[in-house]
Design an enzyme around this catalytic site. Structure first.
Site, PDB file in Angstrom:
ATOM      1  N   GLY A   1      -6.404   6.575  -2.640  1.00  0.00           N
ATOM      2  CA  GLY A   1      -5.786   5.484  -2.906  1.00  0.00           C
ATOM      3  C   GLY A   1      -4.953   4.956  -1.835  1.00  0.00           C
ATOM      4  O   GLY A   1      -4.259   5.658  -1.099  1.00  0.00           O
TER       5      GLY A   1
ATOM      6  N   ASN B   1      -4.564   3.938 -16.202  1.00  0.00           N
ATOM      7  CA  ASN B   1      -4.479   5.394 -16.063  1.00  0.00           C
ATOM      8  C   ASN B   1      -3.039   5.732 -15.663  1.00  0.00           C
ATOM      9  O   ASN B   1      -2.762   6.080 -14.609  1.00  0.00           O
ATOM     10  CB  ASN B   1      -5.407   5.865 -14.838  1.00  0.00           C
TER      11      ASN B   1
ATOM     12  N   HIS C   1      -7.199  -5.923 -10.334  1.00  0.00           N
ATOM     13  CA  HIS C   1      -7.259  -4.741 -10.325  1.00  0.00           C
ATOM     14  C   HIS C   1      -6.087  -3.908  -9.552  1.00  0.00           C
ATOM     15  O   HIS C   1      -6.282  -3.695  -8.470  1.00  0.00           O
ATOM     16  CB  HIS C   1      -8.733  -4.316  -9.633  1.00  0.00           C
TER      17      HIS C   1
ATOM     18  N   ASN D   1     -11.128   6.034  -3.168  1.00  0.00           N
ATOM     19  CA  ASN D   1     -12.341   6.060  -3.999  1.00  0.00           C
ATOM     20  C   ASN D   1     -12.842   4.742  -4.691  1.00  0.00           C
ATOM     21  O   ASN D   1     -11.824   4.272  -5.502  1.00  0.00           O
ATOM     22  CB  ASN D   1     -11.982   7.078  -5.124  1.00  0.00           C
TER      23      ASN D   1
ATOM     24  N   LEU E   1      -0.084  -0.277 -11.740  1.00  0.00           N
ATOM     25  CA  LEU E   1       1.272  -0.390 -11.532  1.00  0.00           C
ATOM     26  C   LEU E   1       2.144   1.100 -11.834  1.00  0.00           C
ATOM     27  O   LEU E   1       3.363   1.038 -11.876  1.00  0.00           O
ATOM     28  CB  LEU E   1       1.747  -1.149 -12.411  1.00  0.00           C
ATOM     29  N   ARG E   2       1.298   2.061 -12.254  1.00  0.00           N
ATOM     30  CA  ARG E   2       1.704   3.385 -12.516  1.00  0.00           C
ATOM     31  C   ARG E   2       2.913   3.589 -13.615  1.00  0.00           C
ATOM     32  O   ARG E   2       3.226   4.767 -14.046  1.00  0.00           O
ATOM     33  CB  ARG E   2       2.545   3.938 -10.997  1.00  0.00           C
TER      34      ARG E   2
ATOM     35  N   HIS F   1       1.009   5.825  -3.742  1.00  0.00           N
ATOM     36  CA  HIS F   1       1.450   7.251  -3.937  1.00  0.00           C
ATOM     37  C   HIS F   1       2.796   7.427  -3.229  1.00  0.00           C
ATOM     38  O   HIS F   1       3.040   6.686  -2.320  1.00  0.00           O
ATOM     39  CB  HIS F   1       0.068   8.143  -3.525  1.00  0.00           C
TER      40      HIS F   1
ATOM     41  N   HIS G   1     -15.849   1.863 -13.273  1.00  0.00           N
ATOM     42  CA  HIS G   1     -15.503   2.701 -12.446  1.00  0.00           C
ATOM     43  C   HIS G   1     -16.848   3.667 -12.143  1.00  0.00           C
ATOM     44  O   HIS G   1     -17.176   4.467 -12.781  1.00  0.00           O
ATOM     45  CB  HIS G   1     -14.495   3.490 -12.426  1.00  0.00           C
TER      46      HIS G   1
ATOM     47  N   ASP H   1      -7.261  -3.088  -5.853  1.00  0.00           N
ATOM     48  CA  ASP H   1      -7.221  -1.709  -6.022  1.00  0.00           C
ATOM     49  C   ASP H   1      -6.071  -1.199  -5.690  1.00  0.00           C
ATOM     50  O   ASP H   1      -6.070   0.054  -5.055  1.00  0.00           O
ATOM     51  CB  ASP H   1      -8.393  -0.841  -5.763  1.00  0.00           C
TER      52      ASP H   1
END
EC number: 3.5.2.3
Length: 428
Positions: free
Chosen positions: A324, A94, A60, A278, A63-64, A309, A179, A305
């Site tokens: 996050g 996402n 989980h 979250n 990697l963006r 950012h 989720h 997770d």
């Protein structure tokens, strides 16, 4: 390339044994496991006093890439994974665009093949754009290499859509990762709803926002026969729901993050936005329940997770900051400090939750030590104490609430495909 790992204590969750043995690696595979192996032409790695485990797996991570490369890239994220001892990661969909089709799944795999330090397995979206309105092309994504399906970051609010997704996933032989969040209950919340949220003047997210969705998805999995995995369990109620479902024979597994077994909602008191996650950090009673779930096997997996950012995004008022934190490079230390050192888990149990169990959930051939298996190895120094310094992270993200925290136990060496990619915190 040939490597001989000598002098370490081998922890193999595949056999359930902890033994003193040598491991010979050749041509990217485990060639031999035994006592006093002859090195021959192999380079000898003396790891006396260290633990030798299958390559750790984080099922989980975010990697963006594509779309949010300012936060993280496949290059930087897999380097962070290797530095944290993880030889394999599974990345959530996402991104921008959302990984909801075969082309993006292929793009992630191809990019990881060229630029990745650790192995990367993509997770495909359940719904198009993760909007929860219509199913994504699940069959095409499986063919392209997706190993599971999730809209992580967003819940699937439509129960009918989730039921159909489970029916398709069962036919495809893959797992649905939930989720678990009811947006009608969590909307606008910034932390756990309770005493601390009242004291701090922040809108809360109740435990029920998670638990009602855990209960719903367990019932749907029970009806459809689909394999269900509950992501980032954070409440005592969720642990009990999973425990009861397993007792009934439901095909459900669950994970917990290091921050959810290491911190409670009191950590928010300084308004450090790195504590905004979250699901939110819960109460001390929830943390205790999560640890009980780890100890009795209700919770199968430890996953980070990892959610990087930019500094600019997090350096704002608490309510405005995104959810996050980064977790790849602190996970092993937190597992050893909070769980192993305190007797919650044995080293074998901890390694199982970081290797063979996530491999089983994802259906990948990783996480064990046996001849002819991929030469993915993590060597851990359980005695070394170290201080968390985000300036040393390989990740682009610096959003950790553990800055300055003294931890015991750290990854000493990471070997991917028979090649040493990290030694003593230094990426090679």
């Amino acid at each position: 390339m040939r490597l001989l790992i000598k002098g370490g204590t081998v922890i193999d969750p595949g056999t359930g044994k902890v033994v003193e043995k040598d491991i010979l690696l050749a041509d990217g595979k485990i060639a031999k496991i035994g006592v006093n192996l002859n090195a021959g032409s192999a380079e000898v790695l003396d790891v006396s006093g260290k633990l030798v485990a299958p390559g750790l797996i984080d099922m989980h991570v975010h990697l963006r890439e594509p779309g949010f490369e300012a936060k993280e890239t496949i290059f930087s994220g897999t380097r962070a994974a290797a530095r944290g001892g993880f030889t394999t990661v599974a990345c959530m969909p996402n991104t921008n665009p959302v990984a909801d089709n075969a082309a993006i799944i292929s793009h992630i795999k191809n990019t990881a093949f060229v630029k990745g330090t650790s192995n990367v397995y993509p997770i495909g979206a359940i719904s198009r754009g993760s909007k929860g309105e219509e199913l994504a092309e699940m069959g095409d994504m499986k063919e392209a290499g997706a190993v599971a399906f999730s809209d992580d970051g967003m819940p699937v609010m439509n129960a009918g859509l989730m039921r159909r997704a489970m029916q398709y996933a069962r036919m495809l032989g893959l797992t649905i990762i939930s989720h678990s969040e009811d947006k009608n209950l969590s909307a606008g919340g910034a932390m756990h709803e309770g005493y601390m949220s009242t004291v701090l003047g922040l809108k809360g997210i109740p435990s029920s926002a998670e638990e009602v969705m855990v209960a719903r998805d367990i019932l749907l999995a029970e009806e459809t026969g689909c394999r269900l995995h509950i992501a980032h369990v954070s409440t005592a109620g969720s642990v009990q729901l999973v425990r009861e479902a397993k007792a009934r024979g439901v095909k459900v597994t669950a994970e917990v993050t290091p921050h959810h077994f290491s911190l409670n909602d009191g950590a928010v008191a300084g308004y450090d936005t790195s504590t905004k996650v979250n699901p939110p950090l819960r109460t001390a009673a929830d943390v205790a329940a999560v640890k009980d779930g780890l100890a009795d096997g209700t919770i199968d997996v430890i996953a980070t997770d990892h959610a990087p950012h930019t500094i600019e995004e997090k350096d704002v008022e608490y309510e405005l900051a995104p959810f996050g934190l980064v977790g790849l490079e602190t996970a092993v230390g937190l597992v050893w400090t909070e769980l192993v050192a305190n007797g919650v888990l044995t080293p074998l149990q901890a390694i199982s939750k970081l290797t063979i169990n996530p491999a089983s959930v994802l259906g990948i051939s990783k996480g064990t030590l046996k001849t002819c298996a991929d030469a993915d190895i993590t060597i851990i120094d359980p005695a070394t104490s170290w201080t968390v310094d985000p300036e040393q992270f390989a990740s682009k993200g610096r959003n950790t609430p553990f800055t300055g925290r003294q931890l015991k136990g750290m990854p000493y060496m990471t070997i991917v495909g028979g090649r040493v990619v990290m030694r003593e915190g230094i990426l090679l």
